[in-house]
Motif scaffolding. Structure first.
Motif, PDB file in Angstrom:
ATOM      1  N   HIS A 166     -47.395 -51.291  36.398  1.00 36.38           N
ATOM      2  CA  HIS A 166     -46.422 -51.257  35.313  1.00 36.38           C
ATOM      3  C   HIS A 166     -46.640 -49.975  34.502  1.00 36.38           C
ATOM      4  CE1 HIS A 166     -44.251 -52.304  31.657  1.00 36.38           C
ATOM      5  NE2 HIS A 166     -43.636 -53.234  32.368  1.00 36.38           N
ATOM      6  N   PRO A 167     -45.562 -49.231  34.234  1.00 32.80           N
ATOM      7  CA  PRO A 167     -45.744 -47.927  33.579  1.00 32.80           C
ATOM      8  C   PRO A 167     -46.308 -47.995  32.157  1.00 32.80           C
ATOM      9  CG  PRO A 167     -43.417 -48.449  33.800  1.00 32.80           C
ATOM     10  CD  PRO A 167     -44.174 -49.495  34.557  1.00 32.80           C
ATOM     11  N   LYS A 168     -46.000 -49.062  31.419  1.00 32.75           N
ATOM     12  CA  LYS A 168     -46.468 -49.151  30.039  1.00 32.75           C
ATOM     13  C   LYS A 168     -47.768 -49.945  29.921  1.00 32.75           C
ATOM     14  CE  LYS A 168     -45.018 -50.590  25.437  1.00 32.75           C
ATOM     15  NZ  LYS A 168     -43.922 -51.146  24.613  1.00 32.75           N
ATOM     16  N   TYR A 169     -47.839 -51.088  30.586  1.00 34.07           N
ATOM     17  CA  TYR A 169     -48.975 -51.993  30.396  1.00 34.07           C
ATOM     18  C   TYR A 169     -50.092 -51.787  31.415  1.00 34.07           C
ATOM     19  CZ  TYR A 169     -45.643 -54.166  27.288  1.00 34.07           C
ATOM     20  OH  TYR A 169     -44.731 -54.389  26.290  1.00 34.07           O
ATOM     21  N   HIS A 170     -49.877 -50.947  32.409  1.00 34.57           N
ATOM     22  CA  HIS A 170     -50.901 -50.613  33.412  1.00 34.57           C
ATOM     23  C   HIS A 170     -51.504 -51.857  34.067  1.00 34.57           C
ATOM     24  CE1 HIS A 170     -50.563 -46.431  32.358  1.00 34.57           C
ATOM     25  NE2 HIS A 170     -50.699 -46.758  31.089  1.00 34.57           N
ATOM     26  N   LYS A 171     -50.630 -52.798  34.357  1.00 38.01           N
ATOM     27  CA  LYS A 171     -51.021 -54.011  35.065  1.00 38.01           C
ATOM     28  C   LYS A 171     -50.262 -54.037  36.389  1.00 38.01           C
ATOM     29  CE  LYS A 171     -50.903 -58.996  34.658  1.00 38.01           C
ATOM     30  NZ  LYS A 171     -50.574 -60.155  33.834  1.00 38.01           N
ATOM     31  N   THR A 172     -50.892 -54.572  37.421  1.00 36.73           N
ATOM     32  CA  THR A 172     -50.233 -54.665  38.714  1.00 36.73           C
ATOM     33  C   THR A 172     -49.236 -55.805  38.691  1.00 36.73           C
ATOM     34  OG1 THR A 172     -52.236 -53.849  39.790  1.00 36.73           O
ATOM     35  CG2 THR A 172     -50.607 -54.904  41.185  1.00 36.73           C
ATOM     36  N   VAL A 173     -47.973 -55.502  39.021  1.00 35.90           N
ATOM     37  CA  VAL A 173     -46.920 -56.505  39.071  1.00 35.90           C
ATOM     38  C   VAL A 173     -46.305 -56.512  40.464  1.00 35.90           C
ATOM     39  CG1 VAL A 173     -46.386 -56.496  36.612  1.00 35.90           C
ATOM     40  CG2 VAL A 173     -45.264 -54.878  38.122  1.00 35.90           C
ATOM     41  N   LYS A 174     -45.739 -57.660  40.859  1.00 34.90           N
ATOM     42  CA  LYS A 174     -45.120 -57.788  42.176  1.00 34.90           C
ATOM     43  C   LYS A 174     -43.635 -57.478  42.091  1.00 34.90           C
ATOM     44  CE  LYS A 174     -48.188 -61.331  43.991  1.00 34.90           C
ATOM     45  NZ  LYS A 174     -48.263 -62.695  44.511  1.00 34.90           N
ATOM     46  N   ARG A 175     -43.143 -56.800  43.109  1.00 29.89           N
ATOM     47  CA  ARG A 175     -41.719 -56.527  43.249  1.00 29.89           C
ATOM     48  C   ARG A 175     -41.272 -57.091  44.594  1.00 29.89           C
ATOM     49  NH1 ARG A 175     -41.127 -55.967  38.309  1.00 29.89           N
ATOM     50  NH2 ARG A 175     -41.621 -53.996  37.330  1.00 29.89           N
ATOM     51  N   PHE A 176     -40.086 -57.678  44.622  1.00 32.35           N
ATOM     52  CA  PHE A 176     -39.597 -58.353  45.821  1.00 32.35           C
ATOM     53  C   PHE A 176     -38.262 -57.768  46.254  1.00 32.35           C
ATOM     54  CE2 PHE A 176     -41.923 -61.403  43.221  1.00 32.35           C
ATOM     55  CZ  PHE A 176     -42.866 -61.871  44.115  1.00 32.35           C
ATOM     56  N   LYS A 177     -38.030 -57.758  47.568  1.00 30.73           N
ATOM     57  CA  LYS A 177     -36.731 -57.392  48.109  1.00 30.73           C
ATOM     58  C   LYS A 177     -36.525 -58.136  49.422  1.00 30.73           C
ATOM     59  CE  LYS A 177     -33.590 -53.686  49.078  1.00 30.73           C
ATOM     60  NZ  LYS A 177     -33.308 -52.268  49.070  1.00 30.73           N
ATOM     61  N   LYS A 178     -35.285 -58.577  49.655  1.00 34.33           N
ATOM     62  CA  LYS A 178     -34.955 -59.292  50.892  1.00 34.33           C
ATOM     63  C   LYS A 178     -34.192 -58.372  51.831  1.00 34.33           C
ATOM     64  CE  LYS A 178     -33.699 -63.475  48.925  1.00 34.33           C
ATOM     65  NZ  LYS A 178     -33.059 -64.769  49.002  1.00 34.33           N
ATOM     66  N   TYR A 179     -34.530 -58.443  53.101  1.00 32.15           N
ATOM     67  CA  TYR A 179     -33.847 -57.680  54.143  1.00 32.15           C
ATOM     68  C   TYR A 179     -33.364 -58.650  55.219  1.00 32.15           C
ATOM     69  CZ  TYR A 179     -36.205 -53.547  52.234  1.00 32.15           C
ATOM     70  OH  TYR A 179     -36.662 -52.543  51.406  1.00 32.15           O
ATOM     71  N   LEU A 180     -32.235 -58.325  55.841  1.00 34.26           N
ATOM     72  CA  LEU A 180     -31.770 -59.075  57.003  1.00 34.26           C
ATOM     73  C   LEU A 180     -32.327 -58.413  58.250  1.00 34.26           C
ATOM     74  CD1 LEU A 180     -28.051 -59.902  56.185  1.00 34.26           C
ATOM     75  CD2 LEU A 180     -30.051 -61.344  55.954  1.00 34.26           C
ATOM     76  N   VAL A 181     -32.922 -59.222  59.128  1.00 34.28           N
ATOM     77  CA  VAL A 181     -33.592 -58.717  60.325  1.00 34.28           C
ATOM     78  C   VAL A 181     -32.930 -59.319  61.553  1.00 34.28           C
ATOM     79  CG1 VAL A 181     -35.775 -58.696  61.585  1.00 34.28           C
ATOM     80  CG2 VAL A 181     -35.768 -58.363  59.120  1.00 34.28           C
ATOM     81  N   HIS A 182     -32.660 -58.480  62.544  1.00 35.67           N
ATOM     82  CA  HIS A 182     -32.052 -58.933  63.798  1.00 35.67           C
ATOM     83  C   HIS A 182     -33.122 -59.529  64.706  1.00 35.67           C
ATOM     84  CE1 HIS A 182     -29.113 -59.064  66.981  1.00 35.67           C
ATOM     85  NE2 HIS A 182     -29.934 -58.423  67.789  1.00 35.67           N
TER      86      HIS A 182
END
Length: 83
Positions: free
Chosen positions: A30-46
């Protein structure tokens, strides 16, 4: 030869015939709090052979667009899910 992007994630939904939805998690600082945060994204897979099940850990590789939202194909199944 070009380098193809690879993603690793978990199957969260079987989205129709030969398609699975894969959730990719990444950790960022995190740019301000300098804590590791999770980010998620979904992809469609063939999935050509319809071998994916819910909860599977998979590796997918980038390919040409197969549909409007699907640009990855299944490379390997790393671990099978609980189901």
């Amino acid at each position: 030869m070009t380098h193809k992007r690879e993603i690793q994630g978990e199957v969260v939904k079987i989205s129709g015939d030969k398609t699975a939805s894969v959730l990719v998690t990444r950790s960022v600082m995190h740019p301000k709090y300098h804590k590791t945060v999770k980010r998620f994204k979904k992809y469609l897979v063939h999935d050509e052979r319809n071998e994916l099940k819910l909860g599977d850990k998979v590796i997918a590789v980038e390919c040409r667009p197969l549909s409007k939202t699907k640009s990855f194909r299944l490379k390997t199944i790393v671990a099978t899910g609980v189901n």
